[in-house]
Design an enzyme around this catalytic site. Structure first.
Site, PDB file in Angstrom:
ATOM      1  N   ASP A  15       0.881  -1.155   0.000  1.00 59.84           N
ATOM      2  CA  ASP A  15       0.000   0.000   0.000  1.00 59.84           C
ATOM      3  C   ASP A  15       0.934   1.225   0.000  1.00 59.84           C
ATOM      4  OD1 ASP A  15      -2.347   1.665   0.674  1.00 59.84           O
ATOM      5  OD2 ASP A  15      -1.285   1.879   2.578  1.00 59.84           O
ATOM      6  N   ASP A  17      -0.025   5.077   0.943  1.00 58.84           N
ATOM      7  CA  ASP A  17      -0.205   6.066   2.008  1.00 58.84           C
ATOM      8  C   ASP A  17      -0.173   5.428   3.396  1.00 58.84           C
ATOM      9  OD1 ASP A  17      -1.197   8.782   0.608  1.00 58.84           O
ATOM     10  OD2 ASP A  17      -1.840   7.023  -0.526  1.00 58.84           O
ATOM     11  N   GLU A 322      13.912   9.049  24.543  1.00 63.25           N
ATOM     12  CA  GLU A 322      14.800   9.081  25.713  1.00 63.25           C
ATOM     13  C   GLU A 322      16.190   8.587  25.369  1.00 63.25           C
ATOM     14  OE1 GLU A 322      13.451   7.314  29.341  1.00 63.25           O
ATOM     15  OE2 GLU A 322      11.399   7.175  28.640  1.00 63.25           O
TER      16      GLU A 322
HETATM   17  N1  RBF Z   1      11.225   0.644  28.017  1.00 66.82           N
HETATM   18  C1  RBF Z   1      10.407  -0.380  27.733  1.00 66.82           C
HETATM   19  O1  RBF Z   1       9.298  -0.449  28.263  1.00 66.82           O
HETATM   20  N2  RBF Z   1      10.760  -1.359  26.848  1.00 66.82           N
HETATM   21  C2  RBF Z   1      11.963  -1.346  26.223  1.00 66.82           C
HETATM   22  O2  RBF Z   1      12.227  -2.250  25.414  1.00 66.82           O
HETATM   23  C3  RBF Z   1      12.866  -0.290  26.521  1.00 66.82           C
HETATM   24  N3  RBF Z   1      14.081  -0.242  25.946  1.00 66.82           N
HETATM   25  C4  RBF Z   1      14.930   0.796  26.230  1.00 66.82           C
HETATM   26  C5  RBF Z   1      16.182   0.859  25.627  1.00 66.82           C
HETATM   27  C6  RBF Z   1      17.062   1.898  25.884  1.00 66.82           C
HETATM   28  C7  RBF Z   1      18.377   1.919  25.207  1.00 66.82           C
HETATM   29  C8  RBF Z   1      16.685   2.911  26.794  1.00 66.82           C
HETATM   30  C9  RBF Z   1      17.621   4.033  27.119  1.00 66.82           C
HETATM   31  C10 RBF Z   1      15.439   2.859  27.420  1.00 66.82           C
HETATM   32  C11 RBF Z   1      14.548   1.818  27.133  1.00 66.82           C
HETATM   33  N4  RBF Z   1      13.304   1.746  27.719  1.00 66.82           N
HETATM   34  C12 RBF Z   1      12.443   0.716  27.428  1.00 66.82           C
HETATM   35  C13 RBF Z   1      12.821   2.885  28.515  1.00 66.82           C
HETATM   36  C14 RBF Z   1      13.005   2.685  29.996  1.00 66.82           C
HETATM   37  O3  RBF Z   1      11.892   1.980  30.483  1.00 66.82           O
HETATM   38  C15 RBF Z   1      13.063   4.068  30.599  1.00 66.82           C
HETATM   39  O4  RBF Z   1      14.168   4.784  30.102  1.00 66.82           O
HETATM   40  C16 RBF Z   1      13.113   4.015  32.070  1.00 66.82           C
HETATM   41  O5  RBF Z   1      12.916   5.306  32.561  1.00 66.82           O
HETATM   42  C17 RBF Z   1      14.414   3.415  32.573  1.00 66.82           C
HETATM   43  O6  RBF Z   1      14.310   3.204  33.934  1.00 66.82           O
HETATM   44 MG    MG Z   2      14.902  10.391  31.441  1.00 71.29          MG
END
Ligand code: RBF
Ligand code: MG
Ligand code: ADP
Length: 389
Positions: A15, A17, A322
């Site tokens: 697809d 769009d 983040e």
């Molecule tokens: N949060 C999730 O819920 N699932 C993830 O797979 C996940 N992977 C992350 C990978 C990286 C490299 C970073 C920096 C954060 C990730 N987080 C993920 C976010 C994480 O839950 C969040 O930064 C929290 O505040 C860490 O305590």
């Molecule tokens: Mg932060």
């Protein structure tokens, strides 16, 4: 092994769009503007009903869902069309679209396009300097004004299968819209869904071994693994990281995050303000990425690894970007300008059964990023974040 190799895919049908092209935010803003003039407000239900259909039928669906009085679908179409035509050339390719098309084409896998757009709109959408070559990759194209019935009827996908002289069961469709998934399913194809709607419940439940219908739901085309369908695998991975062309430049202010004490866990993440994200990325695109970062007036760059999305582990209601800068800073830098060059895709966001498992995975992501970012191809992206402004 999970996968659907028992019947290898012989052709891939896209697809346009919302699947290859990021048109959804344009359509959303134009539709909202037009509806406002008629005293109505675009809702998620109306959007869901309209998405993926031919323009006139999309407006008819909106009128029905919102119970718009005193205007016909034709009138709303006539108002929206010039606004949209003016903006189509700005629509850019979604992450991973170019890579996937190029890969399949290079490996001799037939690719085709089944769009609800008219032929004239298709030309406007793809006839710009940086998108022109895309049309050349399709062995067959069918437009909304070239079939008897539009999606969710099966005509578009059926038409492509017959042009390619293939059994629909040998074709794999890519769709972002519920109506498109229904169309490809009704034609007897397997479907990979890359949603344009954030509500996952708007789509059928995926079954990786399904003979037809939704096999999987991906957070972007960067996450597609061709070998699961008996197609040739990608050969461009760097230490398990998918290089991104072009890299994304994200610029924004460092804002307060959720205050979960990430820093205490040894994983401080410098949350970017949301407008920076919205300007560059389609709403539904998420994942874990790596790249480069620089701060304020300095041109010094640092390796970074970043999560974009709703953090399933914490079930956030707001989408965030983040980045964890892989460097020890003596002080916090809230309020500073943060410039990111995002050049590698690592994995989709995941859920975890414990905080320890999440932290272990994040450290693994950092390790992968450190090594992948040594590759000359990914080093190149550094220059994108060096200059302020
Ligand atoms: N949060 C999730 O819920 N699932 C993830 O797979 C996940 N992977 C992350 C990978 C990286 C490299 C970073 C920096 C954060 C990730 N987080 C993920 C976010 C994480 O839950 C969040 O930064 C929290 O505040 C860490 O305590
Ligand atoms: Mg932060
Ligand atoms: P928040 O919930 O406010 O994001 P964190 O515990 O994640 O709090 O800390 C993030 C803050 O820590 C950043 O905004 C930044 O000012 C600071 N910081 C210090 N070192 C780093 C780093 N290496 N990477 C990212 N942010 C860092």
């Amino acid at each position: 092994m999970a996968g659907n190799c028992s019947r290898p895919v012989k052709a891939v049908i896209f697809d346009l769009d919302g699947t290859l092209l990021d048109t959804e935010s344009l359509v959303r803003s134009v539709s909202a503007t037009v509806l406002e003039r008629h005293g109505a407000k675009l809702t998620p239900d109306a959007e869901k009903a309209a998405l993926g259909r031919r323009p006139l039928e999309a407006w008819q669906a909106v009128i029905e869902v919102l119970d718009v009085k005193g205007s016909t679908a034709q009138q709303l179409f006539d108002e929206s069309e010039p606004l949209l035509q003016a903006r189509w050339p700005d629509a850019h390719l979604l992450p991973g679209a170019e890579r996937l098309l190029h890969h399949l084409h290079a490996k001799g896998v037939p690719v085709a396009l089944a769009t609800s757009s008219s032929r004239a709109s298709l030309q406007r959408k793809l006839f710009t300097e940086n998108k022109r070559h895309i049309l050349e990759q399709f062995q067959a194209v069918t437009c909304g004004d070239e079939v008897a019935e539009g999606k969710p009827a099966p005509d578009a996908f059926r038409n492509i299968a017959s042009q390619l002289q293939l059994d629909p069961a040998d074709c794999l469709a890519f769709e972002d819209a519920p109506s498109g998934v229904d169309s490809a399913t009704a034609a007897g194809m397997r479907v990979v869904v890359v949603p344009s709607l954030t509500n996952r419940l708007a789509y059928p439940k995926p079954e990786i071994d399904a003979k037809s219908g939704c096999c999987e739901v991906l957070s972007s085309l960067l996450d597609f693994q061709p070998s699961q369908y008996g197609l040739p695998g990608f050969e461009d991975l760097i230490c398990g990281v998918t290089p991104m062309h072009p890299p994304w430049r994200l610029v924004g202010t460092v804002v307060k995050g959720f205050g979960r004490g990430s820093k205490e866990l040894g994983i401080p993440t410098a949350n970017l303000d949301n407008s920076a994200l919205q300007a560059v990325l389609a709403e539904t695109v998420t994942g874990i990425y790596c790249g480069w970062a620089s701060i304020g007036s300095s041109s010094e760059t640092y390796k970074m690894v970043m999560s974009i999305g709703w953090n399933p582990f914490y079930k956030n209601t707001e989408k965030t970007a983040e980045p964890w800068l892989l460097h020890d800073f003596p002080e916090d830098f809230y309020g500073e300008q943060l410039r990111l060059a995002v050049c590698g895709y690592i994995r989709p966001e995941a859920n975890f059964t414990s905080l320890e498992a999440l932290i272990a995975r994040i450290h693994e992501d950092a390790r992968i990023s450190r090594s992948a970012l040594q590759d000359p191809l990914l080093v190149q992206a550094q220059r994108l974040c060096m200059t302020a402004g």
